[in-house]
Design a protein around this motif. Sequence first.
Motif, PDB file in Angstrom:
ATOM      1  N   VAL A   1       1.024  -1.006  -0.254  1.00  0.00           N
ATOM      2  CA  VAL A   1       0.380  -0.170   0.252  1.00  0.00           C
ATOM      3  C   VAL A   1       0.982   1.396  -0.530  1.00  0.00           C
ATOM      4  O   VAL A   1       1.865   1.127   0.536  1.00  0.00           O
ATOM      5  N   PRO A   2       0.648   2.458  -0.719  1.00  0.00           N
ATOM      6  CA  PRO A   2       0.927   3.770  -0.869  1.00  0.00           C
ATOM      7  C   PRO A   2       1.525   4.094   0.420  1.00  0.00           C
ATOM      8  O   PRO A   2       0.212   4.248   1.247  1.00  0.00           O
ATOM      9  N   ARG A   3       2.171   4.709   1.364  1.00  0.00           N
ATOM     10  CA  ARG A   3       2.309   5.312   2.371  1.00  0.00           C
ATOM     11  C   ARG A   3       2.201   6.534   2.606  1.00  0.00           C
ATOM     12  O   ARG A   3       2.522   7.614   1.236  1.00  0.00           O
ATOM     13  N   THR A   4       1.521   7.095   2.939  1.00  0.00           N
ATOM     14  CA  THR A   4       1.055   8.703   3.899  1.00  0.00           C
ATOM     15  C   THR A   4       2.347   9.161   5.052  1.00  0.00           C
ATOM     16  O   THR A   4       2.681   8.272   5.665  1.00  0.00           O
ATOM     17  N   THR A   5       2.655  10.399   4.047  1.00  0.00           N
ATOM     18  CA  THR A   5       3.800  10.995   5.337  1.00  0.00           C
ATOM     19  C   THR A   5       2.656  11.288   6.184  1.00  0.00           C
ATOM     20  O   THR A   5       1.650  11.360   6.859  1.00  0.00           O
ATOM     21  N   LEU A   6       4.605  11.875   7.262  1.00  0.00           N
ATOM     22  CA  LEU A   6       3.893  12.375   8.842  1.00  0.00           C
ATOM     23  C   LEU A   6       3.194  13.537   8.378  1.00  0.00           C
ATOM     24  O   LEU A   6       2.299  14.285   9.034  1.00  0.00           O
ATOM     25  N   ALA A   7       4.094  14.257   6.873  1.00  0.00           N
ATOM     26  CA  ALA A   7       3.566  16.138   6.927  1.00  0.00           C
ATOM     27  C   ALA A   7       2.406  15.844   5.963  1.00  0.00           C
ATOM     28  O   ALA A   7       1.066  16.697   6.000  1.00  0.00           O
ATOM     29  N   GLN A   8       2.070  14.498   5.435  1.00  0.00           N
ATOM     30  CA  GLN A   8       0.649  14.460   4.386  1.00  0.00           C
ATOM     31  C   GLN A   8      -0.522  13.980   5.354  1.00  0.00           C
ATOM     32  O   GLN A   8      -2.051  14.346   4.526  1.00  0.00           O
ATOM     33  N   ASP A   9      -0.158  13.645   6.906  1.00  0.00           N
ATOM     34  CA  ASP A   9      -1.377  13.203   7.181  1.00  0.00           C
ATOM     35  C   ASP A   9      -2.939  13.700   7.844  1.00  0.00           C
ATOM     36  O   ASP A   9      -2.832  14.756   8.181  1.00  0.00           O
ATOM     37  N   SER A  10      -3.485  13.532   7.844  1.00  0.00           N
ATOM     38  CA  SER A  10      -4.835  14.048   8.194  1.00  0.00           C
ATOM     39  C   SER A  10      -5.146  14.394   9.490  1.00  0.00           C
ATOM     40  O   SER A  10      -5.835  15.074   9.641  1.00  0.00           O
ATOM     41  N   ILE A  11      -4.352  13.337  10.732  1.00  0.00           N
ATOM     42  CA  ILE A  11      -4.737  13.929  12.017  1.00  0.00           C
ATOM     43  C   ILE A  11      -3.328  14.909  12.724  1.00  0.00           C
ATOM     44  O   ILE A  11      -3.509  15.392  13.482  1.00  0.00           O
ATOM     45  N   TYR A  12      -1.854  13.737  12.507  1.00  0.00           N
ATOM     46  CA  TYR A  12      -0.887  14.291  13.515  1.00  0.00           C
ATOM     47  C   TYR A  12      -1.480  16.055  12.262  1.00  0.00           C
ATOM     48  O   TYR A  12      -1.386  16.587  11.034  1.00  0.00           O
ATOM     49  N   ASP A  13      -0.957  17.343  13.305  1.00  0.00           N
ATOM     50  CA  ASP A  13      -0.910  18.591  13.142  1.00  0.00           C
ATOM     51  C   ASP A  13       0.289  19.289  13.217  1.00  0.00           C
ATOM     52  O   ASP A  13       0.669  20.231  13.317  1.00  0.00           O
ATOM     53  N   GLU A  14       1.416  18.292  12.814  1.00  0.00           N
ATOM     54  CA  GLU A  14       2.444  18.921  13.106  1.00  0.00           C
ATOM     55  C   GLU A  14       2.883  20.046  14.439  1.00  0.00           C
ATOM     56  O   GLU A  14       4.001  20.587  14.467  1.00  0.00           O
ATOM     57  N   GLY A  15       2.314  19.389  15.395  1.00  0.00           N
ATOM     58  CA  GLY A  15       2.623  19.971  16.753  1.00  0.00           C
ATOM     59  C   GLY A  15       3.659  19.027  17.273  1.00  0.00           C
ATOM     60  O   GLY A  15       4.097  19.808  19.003  1.00  0.00           O
ATOM     61  N   GLY A  16       4.246  18.446  17.204  1.00  0.00           N
ATOM     62  CA  GLY A  16       5.538  17.814  18.198  1.00  0.00           C
ATOM     63  C   GLY A  16       4.709  16.826  19.370  1.00  0.00           C
ATOM     64  O   GLY A  16       3.918  15.999  19.205  1.00  0.00           O
ATOM     65  N   ALA A  17       5.579  16.883  19.964  1.00  0.00           N
ATOM     66  CA  ALA A  17       5.280  15.776  21.141  1.00  0.00           C
ATOM     67  C   ALA A  17       3.993  16.658  21.222  1.00  0.00           C
ATOM     68  O   ALA A  17       3.506  15.580  22.297  1.00  0.00           O
ATOM     69  N   ALA A  18       3.934  17.895  21.402  1.00  0.00           N
ATOM     70  CA  ALA A  18       2.603  18.925  22.031  1.00  0.00           C
ATOM     71  C   ALA A  18       1.666  17.690  21.016  1.00  0.00           C
ATOM     72  O   ALA A  18      -0.172  17.250  21.663  1.00  0.00           O
ATOM     73  N   SER A  19       1.182  16.980  20.573  1.00  0.00           N
ATOM     74  CA  SER A  19       0.938  16.361  19.629  1.00  0.00           C
ATOM     75  C   SER A  19       0.752  14.439  18.851  1.00  0.00           C
ATOM     76  O   SER A  19       0.493  14.098  18.113  1.00  0.00           O
ATOM     77  N   GLY A  20       1.833  14.078  20.167  1.00  0.00           N
ATOM     78  CA  GLY A  20       1.533  12.906  20.786  1.00  0.00           C
ATOM     79  C   GLY A  20       3.525  12.524  19.633  1.00  0.00           C
ATOM     80  O   GLY A  20       3.095  11.232  19.562  1.00  0.00           O
ATOM     81  N   LEU A  21       3.756  12.715  18.657  1.00  0.00           N
ATOM     82  CA  LEU A  21       5.546  12.566  18.330  1.00  0.00           C
ATOM     83  C   LEU A  21       6.404  11.993  19.918  1.00  0.00           C
ATOM     84  O   LEU A  21       6.622  12.927  20.446  1.00  0.00           O
ATOM     85  N   LEU A  22       6.748  10.618  19.225  1.00  0.00           N
ATOM     86  CA  LEU A  22       7.286   9.817  20.197  1.00  0.00           C
ATOM     87  C   LEU A  22       8.889  10.664  19.923  1.00  0.00           C
ATOM     88  O   LEU A  22       9.535  11.450  18.449  1.00  0.00           O
ATOM     89  N   THR A  23       9.880  10.397  21.283  1.00  0.00           N
ATOM     90  CA  THR A  23      10.918  10.640  21.085  1.00  0.00           C
ATOM     91  C   THR A  23      11.818   9.147  21.140  1.00  0.00           C
ATOM     92  O   THR A  23      11.749   8.771  21.470  1.00  0.00           O
ATOM     93  N   LEU A  24      12.009   9.624  19.546  1.00  0.00           N
ATOM     94  CA  LEU A  24      12.950   8.227  19.292  1.00  0.00           C
ATOM     95  C   LEU A  24      14.354   8.122  19.518  1.00  0.00           C
ATOM     96  O   LEU A  24      15.071   8.955  18.989  1.00  0.00           O
ATOM     97  N   THR A  25      15.036   7.118  19.751  1.00  0.00           N
ATOM     98  CA  THR A  25      17.000   6.871  20.647  1.00  0.00           C
ATOM     99  C   THR A  25      16.766   5.267  19.590  1.00  0.00           C
ATOM    100  O   THR A  25      15.981   4.321  20.189  1.00  0.00           O
ATOM    101  N   ALA A  26      17.528   5.144  18.621  1.00  0.00           N
ATOM    102  CA  ALA A  26      18.058   4.193  18.209  1.00  0.00           C
ATOM    103  C   ALA A  26      18.264   2.937  19.552  1.00  0.00           C
ATOM    104  O   ALA A  26      19.762   3.596  20.371  1.00  0.00           O
ATOM    105  N   LEU A  27      18.693   1.724  19.519  1.00  0.00           N
ATOM    106  CA  LEU A  27      18.517   0.303  20.335  1.00  0.00           C
ATOM    107  C   LEU A  27      19.946  -0.422  20.180  1.00  0.00           C
ATOM    108  O   LEU A  27      20.643  -1.073  20.294  1.00  0.00           O
TER     109      LEU A  27
END
Length: 257
Positions: A212-238
């Motif tokens: 299935v074609p992938r929708t990017t974060l910027a294209q998403d209809s739910i995420y509002d580009e608010g960063g952590a205040a909108s649920g964006l995780l802080t990711l750290t490589a294992l």
Amino acid sequence: MTDTPKDHAPHSVGRRTVLLATGATAAALAVGAAAQDNPTATGPSTAPVAAAAVCTLTKELTEGPYYLDGQYVRSDISEDKTGIPLNLTLTVVDDDTCVPLKNALVEIWHSDALGEYSGFVGENGHDEPDNGTFLRGGVLTGSNGVAKITTIYPGWYRGRCVHIHIKVHTDVTLTPDGSFTGGEELHTGQLFFSETITTKVAALAAYKVNTVPRTTLAQDSIYDEGGAASGLLTLTALGSTTSAGYAGTLTLGVEQG
């Protein structure tokens, strides 16, 4: 297989929630989280967040169409699904006092690498076994407000970026079959992922088979580009490679009562 945008969501919830600033605040709350190795474990207490901590209000997000009641209370929801590891550390605090919330059930559910949800397999165009439980479940927070959940990095389905659904419940009753009942639902939302990291993950063999074609974060209809205040995780490589997986952290504030 799409969610309803939050501004028009029939299932969106009106309660306020907050996501606290990451960094030192989140790190302080997460002290002792490693001690939480089972769904009901409680790690060492940590001091409440200082009153000066900045809390940013954010809207709750749509539940989406794929929630199932009565899922297991467990710290590992992966059920050997194919995909790279994702170790979540989610800290729940009271939005008025910033004090960690103990014994809150943090429940998550998300799609597998093929973009399929358990209980709804086939809606993203792929055929695989469906037991109705994979990549679903939750854990109780310890005295430090921390819930640690082991899963895999989600895939994607048509019309949505990579994300995880989340609910926070209080006063639940654990049942003999390993599930829960009752309680009060304090928060419904979604967790999001860095587009840079998702691009790397999507190139791995386990995820490339998702047709299935992938929708990017910027294209998403739910995420509002608010960063952590909108649920964006802080990711750290294992590890040193993408296939080693990631740790994801976020501090979530909820309004009680």
